[in-house]
Design a protein around this motif. Structure first.
Motif, PDB file in Angstrom:
ATOM      1  N   ASP A 147       0.850  -1.181   0.000  1.00  0.00           N
ATOM      2  CA  ASP A 147       0.000   0.000   0.000  1.00  0.00           C
ATOM      3  C   ASP A 147       0.890   1.235   0.000  1.00  0.00           C
ATOM      4  O   ASP A 147       1.496   1.570   1.015  1.00  0.00           O
ATOM      5  N   LEU A 148       0.955   1.924  -1.145  1.00  0.00           N
ATOM      6  CA  LEU A 148       1.795   3.103  -1.284  1.00  0.00           C
ATOM      7  C   LEU A 148       0.962   4.374  -1.376  1.00  0.00           C
ATOM      8  O   LEU A 148       1.380   5.371  -1.959  1.00  0.00           O
ATOM      9  N   GLY A 149      -0.228   4.359  -0.812  1.00  0.00           N
ATOM     10  CA  GLY A 149      -1.064   5.547  -0.803  1.00  0.00           C
ATOM     11  C   GLY A 149      -1.370   6.028  -2.201  1.00  0.00           C
ATOM     12  O   GLY A 149      -1.813   5.268  -3.057  1.00  0.00           O
ATOM     13  N   SER A 150      -1.101   7.322  -2.465  1.00  0.00           N
ATOM     14  CA  SER A 150      -1.431   7.902  -3.764  1.00  0.00           C
ATOM     15  C   SER A 150      -0.563   7.352  -4.887  1.00  0.00           C
ATOM     16  O   SER A 150      -0.913   7.480  -6.069  1.00  0.00           O
ATOM     17  N   THR A 151       0.573   6.720  -4.563  1.00  0.00           N
ATOM     18  CA  THR A 151       1.439   6.153  -5.597  1.00  0.00           C
ATOM     19  C   THR A 151       0.842   4.899  -6.197  1.00  0.00           C
ATOM     20  O   THR A 151       1.010   4.616  -7.385  1.00  0.00           O
ATOM     21  N   GLY A 152       0.125   4.111  -5.390  1.00  0.00           N
ATOM     22  CA  GLY A 152      -0.493   2.908  -5.908  1.00  0.00           C
ATOM     23  C   GLY A 152      -0.680   1.839  -4.865  1.00  0.00           C
ATOM     24  O   GLY A 152      -0.244   1.964  -3.708  1.00  0.00           O
ATOM     25  N   PHE A 153      -1.351   0.775  -5.279  1.00  0.00           N
ATOM     26  CA  PHE A 153      -1.654  -0.346  -4.391  1.00  0.00           C
ATOM     27  C   PHE A 153      -1.467  -1.631  -5.187  1.00  0.00           C
ATOM     28  O   PHE A 153      -2.014  -1.782  -6.281  1.00  0.00           O
ATOM     29  N   ILE A 194       0.390   0.403  -9.641  1.00  0.00           N
ATOM     30  CA  ILE A 194       1.618  -0.392  -9.578  1.00  0.00           C
ATOM     31  C   ILE A 194       1.305  -1.773 -10.148  1.00  0.00           C
ATOM     32  O   ILE A 194       0.273  -2.367  -9.816  1.00  0.00           O
ATOM     33  N   SER A 195       2.199  -2.285 -10.978  1.00  0.00           N
ATOM     34  CA  SER A 195       1.969  -3.604 -11.561  1.00  0.00           C
ATOM     35  C   SER A 195       3.059  -4.608 -11.224  1.00  0.00           C
ATOM     36  O   SER A 195       2.891  -5.800 -11.473  1.00  0.00           O
TER      37      SER A 195
END
Length: 229
Positions: A147-153, A194-195
Protein backbone atom coordinates in the motif's frame (compact mmCIF):
# COMPACT_ATOMS: atom_id res chain seq x y z
CA UNK A 1 29.68 -8.85 5.90
CA UNK A 2 30.24 -5.73 8.02
CA UNK A 3 30.24 -2.37 6.29
CA UNK A 4 33.44 -0.31 6.36
CA UNK A 5 33.63 2.81 8.51
CA UNK A 6 33.52 5.04 5.42
CA UNK A 7 30.46 3.23 4.11
CA UNK A 8 28.62 3.61 7.39
CA UNK A 9 29.48 7.30 7.53
CA UNK A 10 28.22 7.73 3.98
CA UNK A 11 24.93 6.07 4.89
CA UNK A 12 24.57 8.14 8.05
CA UNK A 13 25.28 11.38 6.19
CA UNK A 14 22.72 10.50 3.54
CA UNK A 15 20.09 9.61 6.11
CA UNK A 16 20.62 12.97 7.78
CA UNK A 17 20.11 14.58 4.38
CA UNK A 18 16.80 12.76 4.18
CA UNK A 19 15.79 13.97 7.64
CA UNK A 20 16.43 17.56 6.53
CA UNK A 21 13.74 17.29 3.84
CA UNK A 22 10.97 16.50 6.32
CA UNK A 23 10.13 20.14 7.11
CA UNK A 24 10.18 21.32 3.49
CA UNK A 25 7.31 23.52 2.36
CA UNK A 26 4.56 22.01 0.15
CA UNK A 27 6.05 23.76 -2.91
CA UNK A 28 9.52 22.44 -2.10
CA UNK A 29 8.17 18.92 -1.56
CA UNK A 30 6.43 18.99 -4.94
CA UNK A 31 9.63 20.18 -6.63
CA UNK A 32 11.68 17.54 -4.82
CA UNK A 33 9.25 14.83 -5.92
CA UNK A 34 9.41 16.00 -9.54
CA UNK A 35 13.21 16.06 -9.48
CA UNK A 36 13.31 12.62 -7.88
CA UNK A 37 11.04 11.17 -10.56
CA UNK A 38 13.46 12.41 -13.22
CA UNK A 39 16.43 10.92 -11.38
CA UNK A 40 14.71 7.55 -10.91
CA UNK A 41 14.69 6.96 -14.65
CA UNK A 42 18.49 6.65 -14.54
CA UNK A 43 18.54 3.78 -12.04
CA UNK A 44 18.37 0.08 -12.91
CA UNK A 45 17.16 -2.54 -10.45
CA UNK A 46 19.73 -5.29 -9.74
CA UNK A 47 18.29 -8.60 -10.94
CA UNK A 48 21.27 -10.96 -11.06
CA UNK A 49 23.00 -12.97 -8.35
CA UNK A 50 25.74 -15.18 -9.74
CA UNK A 51 24.20 -17.31 -12.49
CA UNK A 52 20.63 -16.64 -11.33
CA UNK A 53 18.51 -13.82 -12.76
CA UNK A 54 15.07 -12.38 -12.05
CA UNK A 55 12.82 -11.38 -14.96
CA UNK A 56 13.61 -7.98 -16.51
CA UNK A 57 11.17 -5.18 -15.64
CA UNK A 58 9.02 -3.99 -18.53
CA UNK A 59 7.25 -1.03 -16.93
CA UNK A 60 8.21 2.43 -15.70
CA UNK A 61 9.99 2.80 -12.37
CA UNK A 62 7.64 4.62 -9.97
CA UNK A 63 9.48 4.46 -6.63
CA UNK A 64 12.29 2.88 -4.66
CA UNK A 65 11.60 2.15 -1.01
CA UNK A 66 13.58 0.78 1.89
CA UNK A 67 11.54 -1.89 3.63
CA UNK A 68 12.18 -2.39 7.34
CA UNK A 69 10.20 -4.86 9.40
CA UNK A 70 9.91 -8.55 10.15
CA UNK A 71 9.65 -11.80 8.27
CA UNK A 72 7.11 -13.86 10.18
CA UNK A 73 7.12 -17.59 10.83
CA UNK A 74 5.27 -20.05 13.02
CA UNK A 75 6.12 -23.30 14.76
CA UNK A 76 3.40 -25.88 15.28
CA UNK A 77 5.56 -27.84 17.73
CA UNK A 78 8.78 -27.28 19.63
CA UNK A 79 10.56 -29.88 17.48
CA UNK A 80 9.24 -28.75 14.09
CA UNK A 81 10.52 -26.51 11.32
CA UNK A 82 9.48 -22.84 11.14
CA UNK A 83 6.92 -22.15 8.40
CA UNK A 84 6.59 -18.75 6.73
CA UNK A 85 3.34 -16.86 7.39
CA UNK A 86 4.23 -13.64 5.58
CA UNK A 87 5.91 -10.38 6.47
CA UNK A 88 5.21 -6.88 7.69
CA UNK A 89 7.29 -3.80 6.93
CA UNK A 90 7.27 -0.04 6.75
CA UNK A 91 8.37 1.24 3.34
CA UNK A 92 10.56 4.34 3.68
CA UNK A 93 10.87 6.68 0.72
CA UNK A 94 14.48 6.93 -0.54
CA UNK A 95 13.65 8.97 -3.65
CA UNK A 96 14.49 12.39 -2.07
CA UNK A 97 18.02 11.14 -1.39
CA UNK A 98 18.92 10.47 -4.98
CA UNK A 99 18.49 13.91 -6.52
CA UNK A 100 21.44 15.41 -4.62
CA UNK A 101 24.09 12.76 -5.42
CA UNK A 102 25.51 11.11 -8.53
CA UNK A 103 24.08 7.91 -9.98
CA UNK A 104 27.23 6.03 -8.90
CA UNK A 105 26.93 7.35 -5.35
CA UNK A 106 23.22 6.62 -5.32
CA UNK A 107 23.76 3.05 -6.45
CA UNK A 108 26.34 2.51 -3.70
CA UNK A 109 23.99 4.05 -1.17
CA UNK A 110 21.02 1.91 -2.19
CA UNK A 111 23.08 -1.25 -1.90
CA UNK A 112 24.25 -0.29 1.59
CA UNK A 113 21.07 1.06 3.18
CA UNK A 114 19.31 -2.26 4.03
CA UNK A 115 22.17 -3.64 6.13
CA UNK A 116 22.78 -0.23 7.72
CA UNK A 117 19.19 0.35 8.77
CA UNK A 118 18.69 -3.25 9.89
CA UNK A 119 20.92 -2.48 12.87
CA UNK A 120 18.40 0.05 14.21
CA UNK A 121 15.22 -1.00 15.99
CA UNK A 122 12.17 -0.19 13.88
CA UNK A 123 10.73 1.93 16.68
CA UNK A 124 13.83 4.13 16.56
CA UNK A 125 13.58 4.51 12.80
CA UNK A 126 9.92 5.48 13.13
CA UNK A 127 10.72 7.99 15.87
CA UNK A 128 13.02 9.89 13.52
CA UNK A 129 10.07 10.40 11.14
CA UNK A 130 11.84 9.22 7.99
CA UNK A 131 9.30 9.80 5.18
CA UNK A 132 7.11 6.73 4.84
CA UNK A 133 6.03 5.82 1.33
CA UNK A 134 3.72 3.01 2.42
CA UNK A 135 3.37 -0.40 4.02
CA UNK A 136 3.91 -4.05 3.15
CA UNK A 137 1.83 -6.81 4.73
CA UNK A 138 -0.05 -10.02 3.91
CA UNK A 139 -3.82 -10.20 3.72
CA UNK A 140 -6.01 -12.90 5.27
CA UNK A 141 -5.66 -15.03 2.14
CA UNK A 142 -1.87 -15.06 2.37
CA UNK A 143 -1.31 -12.60 -0.50
CA UNK A 144 1.51 -10.03 -0.28
CA UNK A 145 0.15 -6.46 -0.31
CA UNK A 146 1.90 -3.15 -0.92
CA UNK A 147 0.00 0.00 0.00
CA UNK A 148 1.79 3.10 -1.28
CA UNK A 149 -1.06 5.55 -0.80
CA UNK A 150 -1.43 7.90 -3.76
CA UNK A 151 1.44 6.15 -5.60
CA UNK A 152 -0.49 2.91 -5.91
CA UNK A 153 -1.65 -0.35 -4.39
CA UNK A 154 -0.34 -3.79 -5.37
CA UNK A 155 -1.94 -7.15 -4.68
CA UNK A 156 0.98 -9.38 -5.63
CA UNK A 157 1.96 -12.87 -6.65
CA UNK A 158 5.51 -14.17 -6.94
CA UNK A 159 6.96 -14.82 -10.41
CA UNK A 160 10.70 -14.87 -9.69
CA UNK A 161 12.80 -16.08 -6.77
CA UNK A 162 16.60 -16.28 -6.44
CA UNK A 163 18.83 -16.74 -3.41
CA UNK A 164 20.54 -13.67 -1.94
CA UNK A 165 24.30 -13.36 -2.45
CA UNK A 166 26.42 -15.55 -0.22
CA UNK A 167 27.93 -12.49 1.47
CA UNK A 168 24.58 -10.78 2.14
CA UNK A 169 24.08 -9.36 5.63
CA UNK A 170 22.91 -12.29 7.77
CA UNK A 171 21.00 -10.38 10.45
CA UNK A 172 21.22 -7.54 12.92
CA UNK A 173 24.87 -6.65 13.60
CA UNK A 174 25.84 -9.41 11.17
CA UNK A 175 24.39 -12.18 13.35
CA UNK A 176 21.53 -14.27 12.01
CA UNK A 177 20.48 -17.09 9.73
CA UNK A 178 20.93 -15.31 6.42
CA UNK A 179 19.22 -12.91 4.04
CA UNK A 180 15.86 -13.77 2.50
CA UNK A 181 15.63 -14.35 -1.25
CA UNK A 182 15.41 -11.70 -3.92
CA UNK A 183 11.93 -11.69 -5.47
CA UNK A 184 9.95 -10.45 -8.44
CA UNK A 185 6.21 -10.02 -7.80
CA UNK A 186 3.48 -8.88 -10.19
CA UNK A 187 -0.17 -7.90 -10.10
CA UNK A 188 -2.43 -10.72 -8.95
CA UNK A 189 -5.56 -8.72 -9.76
CA UNK A 190 -7.07 -5.68 -8.08
CA UNK A 191 -3.96 -3.49 -8.15
CA UNK A 192 -3.89 0.21 -9.03
CA UNK A 193 -0.97 2.38 -10.08
CA UNK A 194 1.62 -0.39 -9.58
CA UNK A 195 1.97 -3.60 -11.56
CA UNK A 196 5.29 -5.03 -10.39
CA UNK A 197 7.78 -4.93 -7.52
CA UNK A 198 11.27 -6.29 -6.93
CA UNK A 199 12.66 -7.16 -3.50
CA UNK A 200 16.46 -6.99 -3.70
CA UNK A 201 19.54 -6.24 -1.59
CA UNK A 202 17.98 -8.14 1.28
CA UNK A 203 19.48 -8.18 4.78
CA UNK A 204 18.42 -10.69 7.44
CA UNK A 205 14.98 -12.25 7.64
CA UNK A 206 15.77 -15.96 7.32
CA UNK A 207 14.23 -18.26 9.90
CA UNK A 208 16.19 -20.51 12.27
CA UNK A 209 16.58 -24.06 10.95
CA UNK A 210 14.53 -25.61 13.77
CA UNK A 211 11.92 -24.56 16.29
CA UNK A 212 12.64 -24.30 19.99
CA UNK A 213 9.02 -23.72 21.07
CA UNK A 214 5.56 -23.73 19.54
CA UNK A 215 4.29 -20.33 18.42
CA UNK A 216 5.24 -17.33 16.26
CA UNK A 217 8.74 -16.20 15.32
CA UNK A 218 9.56 -12.72 14.05
CA UNK A 219 12.90 -12.18 12.31
CA UNK A 220 14.11 -8.64 11.66
CA UNK A 221 14.88 -7.79 8.04
CA UNK A 222 15.44 -4.96 5.59
CA UNK A 223 15.36 -4.82 1.80
CA UNK A 224 15.03 -2.52 -1.16
CA UNK A 225 11.69 -2.55 -2.99
CA UNK A 226 11.57 -1.25 -6.57
CA UNK A 227 8.05 -0.47 -7.79
CA UNK A 228 6.99 -0.35 -11.46
CA UNK A 229 3.85 0.56 -13.34
Amino acid sequence: MFASRSSVLLALTTLLTLFSTIDASPVERRRNNQDSNLVLNQYKVPTTVGASTLPTPTGTLKAIALGRGTQNYTCSTASGTPVSVGAKADLFDVNPLLKSITIAQGTQLLNLLPQFLLNFDLSLVQRYSIPVLGYHYFNGGGQPMFDLGSTGFLVAKKTGDIAAPGDAYAGQFGVGYGAVDWLNLVDAGGSTGISEVYRVETAGGMQPPTCTAAGPIQVQYAALYWFYQ
